[in-house]
Design a protein around this motif. Structure first.
Motif, short mmCIF file in Angstrom:
data_model
loop_
_atom_site.label_atom_id
_atom_site.label_comp_id
_atom_site.label_asym_id
_atom_site.label_seq_id
_atom_site.Cartn_x
_atom_site.Cartn_y
_atom_site.Cartn_z
N HIS A 103 4.32 -0.93 1.56
CA HIS A 103 4.96 -0.85 0.25
C HIS A 103 3.93 -0.75 -0.88
O HIS A 103 4.29 -0.90 -2.03
CB HIS A 103 5.85 -2.07 0.02
CG HIS A 103 6.92 -2.21 1.05
ND1 HIS A 103 7.92 -1.28 1.20
CD2 HIS A 103 7.11 -3.14 2.01
CE1 HIS A 103 8.70 -1.66 2.21
NE2 HIS A 103 8.24 -2.77 2.72
N VAL A 104 2.69 -0.49 -0.52
CA VAL A 104 1.62 -0.41 -1.52
C VAL A 104 1.79 0.86 -2.35
O VAL A 104 2.09 1.93 -1.83
CB VAL A 104 0.24 -0.42 -0.82
CG1 VAL A 104 -0.87 -0.10 -1.80
CG2 VAL A 104 0.00 -1.75 -0.15
N ASP A 105 1.58 0.74 -3.65
CA ASP A 105 1.68 1.86 -4.58
C ASP A 105 0.35 2.63 -4.57
O ASP A 105 -0.62 2.24 -5.21
CB ASP A 105 1.99 1.35 -5.98
CG ASP A 105 2.17 2.45 -6.99
OD1 ASP A 105 2.00 3.65 -6.65
OD2 ASP A 105 2.48 2.12 -8.15
N VAL A 106 0.33 3.72 -3.82
CA VAL A 106 -0.89 4.50 -3.66
C VAL A 106 -1.35 5.07 -4.99
O VAL A 106 -2.55 5.16 -5.27
CB VAL A 106 -0.68 5.62 -2.61
CG1 VAL A 106 -1.90 6.50 -2.49
CG2 VAL A 106 -0.32 5.02 -1.27
N GLU A 107 -0.43 5.45 -5.84
CA GLU A 107 -0.78 6.00 -7.15
C GLU A 107 -1.50 4.95 -8.00
O GLU A 107 -2.46 5.27 -8.71
CB GLU A 107 0.46 6.51 -7.88
CG GLU A 107 1.13 7.69 -7.20
CD GLU A 107 0.25 8.94 -7.17
OE1 GLU A 107 -0.47 9.20 -8.15
OE2 GLU A 107 0.29 9.65 -6.14
N ALA A 108 -1.05 3.72 -7.93
CA ALA A 108 -1.70 2.65 -8.69
C ALA A 108 -3.11 2.39 -8.15
O ALA A 108 -4.04 2.15 -8.93
CB ALA A 108 -0.87 1.37 -8.63
N ILE A 109 -3.26 2.44 -6.85
CA ILE A 109 -4.59 2.27 -6.24
C ILE A 109 -5.51 3.40 -6.70
O ILE A 109 -6.65 3.16 -7.09
CB ILE A 109 -4.50 2.22 -4.71
CG1 ILE A 109 -3.79 0.95 -4.27
CG2 ILE A 109 -5.89 2.31 -4.08
CD1 ILE A 109 -3.49 0.89 -2.79
N ALA A 110 -5.02 4.61 -6.66
CA ALA A 110 -5.82 5.76 -7.07
C ALA A 110 -6.24 5.63 -8.54
O ALA A 110 -7.38 5.92 -8.89
CB ALA A 110 -5.04 7.05 -6.85
N ALA A 111 -5.34 5.19 -9.38
CA ALA A 111 -5.65 5.03 -10.80
C ALA A 111 -6.73 3.97 -11.00
O ALA A 111 -7.65 4.15 -11.80
CB ALA A 111 -4.39 4.66 -11.58
N GLU B 108 -8.06 -6.18 -8.47
CA GLU B 108 -6.63 -6.00 -8.68
C GLU B 108 -5.99 -5.11 -7.62
O GLU B 108 -4.77 -4.92 -7.63
CB GLU B 108 -6.39 -5.42 -10.07
CG GLU B 108 -6.84 -6.36 -11.17
CD GLU B 108 -6.66 -5.76 -12.55
OE1 GLU B 108 -5.88 -4.80 -12.69
OE2 GLU B 108 -7.32 -6.25 -13.47
N LEU B 109 -6.80 -4.54 -6.72
CA LEU B 109 -6.25 -3.69 -5.67
C LEU B 109 -5.53 -4.54 -4.63
O LEU B 109 -5.98 -5.63 -4.29
CB LEU B 109 -7.36 -2.90 -4.98
CG LEU B 109 -8.05 -1.84 -5.81
CD1 LEU B 109 -9.20 -1.21 -5.03
CD2 LEU B 109 -7.07 -0.77 -6.25
N PRO B 110 -4.43 -4.05 -4.11
CA PRO B 110 -3.72 -4.79 -3.06
C PRO B 110 -4.50 -4.77 -1.76
O PRO B 110 -5.31 -3.87 -1.52
CB PRO B 110 -2.39 -4.04 -2.92
CG PRO B 110 -2.68 -2.68 -3.43
CD PRO B 110 -3.75 -2.81 -4.47
N ASP B 111 -4.25 -5.74 -0.92
CA ASP B 111 -4.90 -5.83 0.39
C ASP B 111 -4.22 -4.84 1.34
O ASP B 111 -3.04 -5.00 1.67
CB ASP B 111 -4.76 -7.24 0.92
CG ASP B 111 -5.42 -7.43 2.28
OD1 ASP B 111 -6.00 -6.48 2.82
OD2 ASP B 111 -5.35 -8.57 2.79
N PRO B 112 -4.96 -3.82 1.80
CA PRO B 112 -4.33 -2.82 2.68
C PRO B 112 -4.00 -3.37 4.07
O PRO B 112 -3.25 -2.75 4.81
CB PRO B 112 -5.38 -1.72 2.77
CG PRO B 112 -6.66 -2.38 2.45
CD PRO B 112 -6.34 -3.51 1.50
N THR B 113 -4.50 -4.54 4.41
CA THR B 113 -4.20 -5.13 5.71
C THR B 113 -3.05 -6.14 5.64
O THR B 113 -2.71 -6.75 6.64
CB THR B 113 -5.44 -5.82 6.30
OG1 THR B 113 -5.84 -6.89 5.44
CG2 THR B 113 -6.58 -4.84 6.47
#
Length: 59
Positions: free
Chosen positions: A33-41, A22-27
């Motif tokens: 516009h990626v939600d860093v907080e959501a990735i961290a969670a 479910e993590l967004p593709d960082p590339t």
């Protein structure tokens, strides 16, 4: 996520893979516009799952 813990490596891998899928593709083109907080969670959930799995094996 309060799921019964298993010590089956395949089930643990599947659960971690599902969380990480479910993590967004960082590339991606819109990665700024990626939600860093959501990735961290999500990463924290995967970490907690692995910790619980290790604790269940130690018992």
């Amino acid at each position: 996520m309060n799921v019964e813990m298993t010590s089956d490596p395949d089930q643990i891998r599947a659960r971690v893979a599902a969380l990480l899928a479910e993590l967004p593709d960082p590339t991606a083109d819109d990665s700024e516009h990626v939600d860093v907080e959501a990735i961290a969670a999500r990463l924290e959930e995967a970490h907690d799952l692995l910790v619980r799995a290790l604790e269940s094996v130690e018992r």
